[in-house]
Enzyme design. Structure first.
Site, PDB file in Angstrom:
ATOM      1  N   LYS A 156       0.835  -1.219   0.000  1.00 43.46           N
ATOM      2  CA  LYS A 156       0.000   0.000   0.000  1.00 43.46           C
ATOM      3  C   LYS A 156       0.867   1.265   0.000  1.00 43.46           C
ATOM      4  CE  LYS A 156      -1.956  -1.040   3.909  1.00 43.46           C
ATOM      5  NZ  LYS A 156      -1.350  -2.336   4.210  1.00 43.46           N
ATOM      6  N   ARG A 167      -9.459   1.692   9.017  1.00 39.12           N
ATOM      7  CA  ARG A 167      -9.075   0.305   9.299  1.00 39.12           C
ATOM      8  C   ARG A 167     -10.143  -0.466  10.041  1.00 39.12           C
ATOM      9  NH1 ARG A 167      -3.118   0.905   8.927  1.00 39.12           N
ATOM     10  NH2 ARG A 167      -2.387  -1.171   9.409  1.00 39.12           N
ATOM     11  N   ARG A 212      11.589  -6.301   4.512  1.00 41.03           N
ATOM     12  CA  ARG A 212      11.526  -4.836   4.381  1.00 41.03           C
ATOM     13  C   ARG A 212      12.589  -4.160   5.251  1.00 41.03           C
ATOM     14  NH1 ARG A 212       5.949  -1.993   5.253  1.00 41.03           N
ATOM     15  NH2 ARG A 212       5.925  -3.276   7.138  1.00 41.03           N
ATOM     16  N   ARG A 263      11.581  -2.549  10.894  1.00 41.74           N
ATOM     17  CA  ARG A 263      10.534  -2.059  11.792  1.00 41.74           C
ATOM     18  C   ARG A 263      10.292  -3.050  12.928  1.00 41.74           C
ATOM     19  NH1 ARG A 263       5.530  -0.059   8.044  1.00 41.74           N
ATOM     20  NH2 ARG A 263       4.388  -1.262   9.594  1.00 41.74           N
ATOM     21  N   ARG A 287      -0.765  -8.747  13.484  1.00 38.54           N
ATOM     22  CA  ARG A 287      -1.300  -7.724  12.560  1.00 38.54           C
ATOM     23  C   ARG A 287      -2.243  -8.341  11.531  1.00 38.54           C
ATOM     24  NH1 ARG A 287       4.141  -5.565  10.432  1.00 38.54           N
ATOM     25  NH2 ARG A 287       2.917  -4.185   9.106  1.00 38.54           N
TER      26      ARG A 287
HETATM   27  P1  AP5 Z   1       4.906  -1.598   1.791  1.00 36.57           P
HETATM   28  O1  AP5 Z   1       4.597  -0.699   0.641  1.00 36.57           O
HETATM   29  O2  AP5 Z   1       5.613  -1.035   2.962  1.00 36.57           O
HETATM   30  O3  AP5 Z   1       3.568  -2.348   2.263  1.00 36.57           O
HETATM   31  P2  AP5 Z   1       2.341  -1.804   3.133  1.00 36.57           P
HETATM   32  O4  AP5 Z   1       1.126  -2.474   2.605  1.00 36.57           O
HETATM   33  O5  AP5 Z   1       2.344  -0.317   3.187  1.00 36.57           O
HETATM   34  O6  AP5 Z   1       2.743  -2.431   4.526  1.00 36.57           O
HETATM   35  P3  AP5 Z   1       2.640  -1.895   6.019  1.00 36.57           P
HETATM   36  O7  AP5 Z   1       3.277  -2.975   6.842  1.00 36.57           O
HETATM   37  O8  AP5 Z   1       3.222  -0.515   6.162  1.00 36.57           O
HETATM   38  O9  AP5 Z   1       1.118  -1.864   6.238  1.00 36.57           O
HETATM   39  P4  AP5 Z   1       0.377  -1.912   7.581  1.00 36.57           P
HETATM   40  O10 AP5 Z   1      -0.992  -1.534   7.162  1.00 36.57           O
HETATM   41  O11 AP5 Z   1       0.494  -3.173   8.329  1.00 36.57           O
HETATM   42  O12 AP5 Z   1       1.194  -0.873   8.485  1.00 36.57           O
HETATM   43  P5  AP5 Z   1       0.979   0.659   8.820  1.00 36.57           P
HETATM   44  O13 AP5 Z   1       2.280   1.313   8.729  1.00 36.57           O
HETATM   45  O14 AP5 Z   1      -0.186   1.238   8.097  1.00 36.57           O
HETATM   46  O15 AP5 Z   1       5.726  -2.844   1.196  1.00 36.57           O
HETATM   47  C1  AP5 Z   1       6.226  -3.861   2.042  1.00 36.57           C
HETATM   48  C2  AP5 Z   1       7.572  -4.393   1.493  1.00 36.57           C
HETATM   49  O16 AP5 Z   1       7.352  -5.010   0.207  1.00 36.57           O
HETATM   50  C3  AP5 Z   1       8.633  -3.297   1.250  1.00 36.57           C
HETATM   51  O17 AP5 Z   1       9.904  -3.812   1.559  1.00 36.57           O
HETATM   52  C4  AP5 Z   1       8.542  -3.002  -0.255  1.00 36.57           C
HETATM   53  O18 AP5 Z   1       9.770  -2.557  -0.789  1.00 36.57           O
HETATM   54  C5  AP5 Z   1       8.137  -4.384  -0.797  1.00 36.57           C
HETATM   55  N1  AP5 Z   1       7.301  -4.307  -1.994  1.00 36.57           N
HETATM   56  C6  AP5 Z   1       6.286  -3.434  -2.253  1.00 36.57           C
HETATM   57  N2  AP5 Z   1       5.736  -3.702  -3.449  1.00 36.57           N
HETATM   58  C7  AP5 Z   1       6.415  -4.777  -3.960  1.00 36.57           C
HETATM   59  C8  AP5 Z   1       6.306  -5.537  -5.171  1.00 36.57           C
HETATM   60  N3  AP5 Z   1       5.387  -5.253  -6.112  1.00 36.57           N
HETATM   61  N4  AP5 Z   1       7.155  -6.579  -5.357  1.00 36.57           N
HETATM   62  C9  AP5 Z   1       8.084  -6.881  -4.407  1.00 36.57           C
HETATM   63  N5  AP5 Z   1       8.247  -6.208  -3.252  1.00 36.57           N
HETATM   64  C10 AP5 Z   1       7.401  -5.161  -3.028  1.00 36.57           C
HETATM   65  O19 AP5 Z   1       0.517   0.548  10.364  1.00 36.57           O
HETATM   66  C11 AP5 Z   1       1.417   0.160  11.369  1.00 36.57           C
HETATM   67  C12 AP5 Z   1       0.718   0.205  12.713  1.00 36.57           C
HETATM   68  O20 AP5 Z   1       0.267   1.555  12.987  1.00 36.57           O
HETATM   69  C13 AP5 Z   1      -0.557  -0.647  12.824  1.00 36.57           C
HETATM   70  O21 AP5 Z   1      -0.282  -1.984  13.165  1.00 36.57           O
HETATM   71  C14 AP5 Z   1      -1.315   0.105  13.941  1.00 36.57           C
HETATM   72  O22 AP5 Z   1      -0.782  -0.214  15.198  1.00 36.57           O
HETATM   73  C15 AP5 Z   1      -1.008   1.566  13.638  1.00 36.57           C
HETATM   74  N6  AP5 Z   1      -1.999   2.188  12.756  1.00 36.57           N
HETATM   75  C16 AP5 Z   1      -1.785   2.691  11.505  1.00 36.57           C
HETATM   76  N7  AP5 Z   1      -2.929   3.176  10.990  1.00 36.57           N
HETATM   77  C17 AP5 Z   1      -3.894   2.991  11.932  1.00 36.57           C
HETATM   78  C18 AP5 Z   1      -5.292   3.264  11.988  1.00 36.57           C
HETATM   79  N8  AP5 Z   1      -5.932   3.838  10.947  1.00 36.57           N
HETATM   80  N9  AP5 Z   1      -5.965   2.932  13.119  1.00 36.57           N
HETATM   81  C19 AP5 Z   1      -5.344   2.374  14.169  1.00 36.57           C
HETATM   82  N10 AP5 Z   1      -4.023   2.064  14.174  1.00 36.57           N
HETATM   83  C20 AP5 Z   1      -3.298   2.373  13.066  1.00 36.57           C
END
Ligand code: AP5
Length: 213
Positions: free
Chosen positions: A13, A88, A127, A160, A171
């Site tokens: 994402k 979410r 990552r 991370r 998660r």
């Molecule tokens: P990446 O683009 O980082 O993937 P992502 O889907 O953004 O993954 P996240 O882990 O950041 O999502 P998440 O929703 O769990 O975490 P968030 O930060 O929102 O890609 C991942 C890897 O794959 C990278 O190494 C990239 O290079 C690689 N990649 C990408 N595309 C590729 C491809 N096509 N081919 C190969 N490799 C590829 O949330 C973290 C925490 O914050 C949550 O657990 C929660 O505690 C809190 N939080 C955040 N938002 C909220 C909310 N709205 N409400 C409550 N808590 C929240």
């Protein structure tokens, strides 16, 4: 216009939101990135959020809703935004629907990314992120030129805290329980576009472009 990117942890994402931001000119708003910045800066928000994030739980709704409201009120969001990580759960959906902000002008596009669990695990465990500029890498799919060093700014790369396997499982569970109903909700409203996240970043990017047309 609001563009909402949904999908399980590690699906790509953030990667796609950054690419779509360059193409559309809309700012990317990642609630995860904002929370991680707050943790790093040891602000009261960060101190409160850290425990939830480290154990893979959602940060309480009131904190996240507040930070989203503040971010969407900034001038760069006047024409809309790409939401990466919000909403979410159904409570956050309702909040967004009622939010008064120029960006929330009634047009909403929702993209849901899909990938197998085995691929998600590979993407998450490999990552690496730059401590200084936030640039993202993957040890297999997108490695830096020099091990552990950011190509862009020379900063140190780190893993991370929530990318450890036990936290990843937590998660995923949260995603299934809280976020999958959000996907069903937008599908029911006819707003959902489902995109396969398999393949290269560029291949996925082309699918996203099609979905947003
Ligand atoms: P990446 O683009 O980082 O993937 P992502 O889907 O953004 O993954 P996240 O882990 O950041 O999502 P998440 O929703 O769990 O975490 P968030 O930060 O929102 O890609 C991942 C890897 O794959 C990278 O190494 C990239 O290079 C690689 N990649 C990408 N595309 C590729 C491809 N096509 N081919 C190969 N490799 C590829 O949330 C973290 C925490 O914050 C949550 O657990 C929660 O505690 C809190 N939080 C955040 N938002 C909220 C909310 N709205 N409400 C409550 N808590 C929240």
């Amino acid at each position: 216009m609001l563009v909402i990117f949904l999908g399980p942890p590690g699906v790509g994402k953030g990667t796609q939101a950054k690419m779509a931001s360059v193409k559309t000119g809309l700012p990317q708003i990642s609630t995860g990135d904002i929370l991680r910045e707050a943790v790093k800066a040891r602000t009261p928000l960060g101190m409160e959020a850290k425990g939830y994030m480290d154990s893979g739980k959602l940060v309480p709704d009131d904190l996240v809703k507040k930070l989203l409201t503040e971010r969407l009120a900034r001038p760069d969001c006047a024409g809309g935004a790409i939401l990466d990580g919000f909403p979410r759960n159904i409570s956050q959906v309702r909040y967004l629907e009622g939010l008064r902000a120029p960006a929330n002008n009634g047009t909403t596009r929702v993209v849901s990314f899909e990938l197998t669990e085995a691929e998600l695990l590979k993407r998450l465990t490999g990552r690496r992120v730059c401590k200084k500029c936030g640039m993202m890498y993957h040890i297999m799919f997108n490695p830096p030129l020099n091990d552990g060093i950011c190509d862009t700014c020379g900063g140190e790369l780190y893993q991370r805290d929530d990318d450890k396997e036990d936290v990843i499982r937590a998660r995923m569970d949260v995603y299934r329980k809280d976020t999958e109903p959000v996907i069903a909700y937008y599908s029911g409203k006819g707003l959902l576009r489902t995109v396969s996240a398999a393949g290269t970043q560029e291949e996925v990017g082309r699918r996203v472009e099609e979905a947003l047309k």
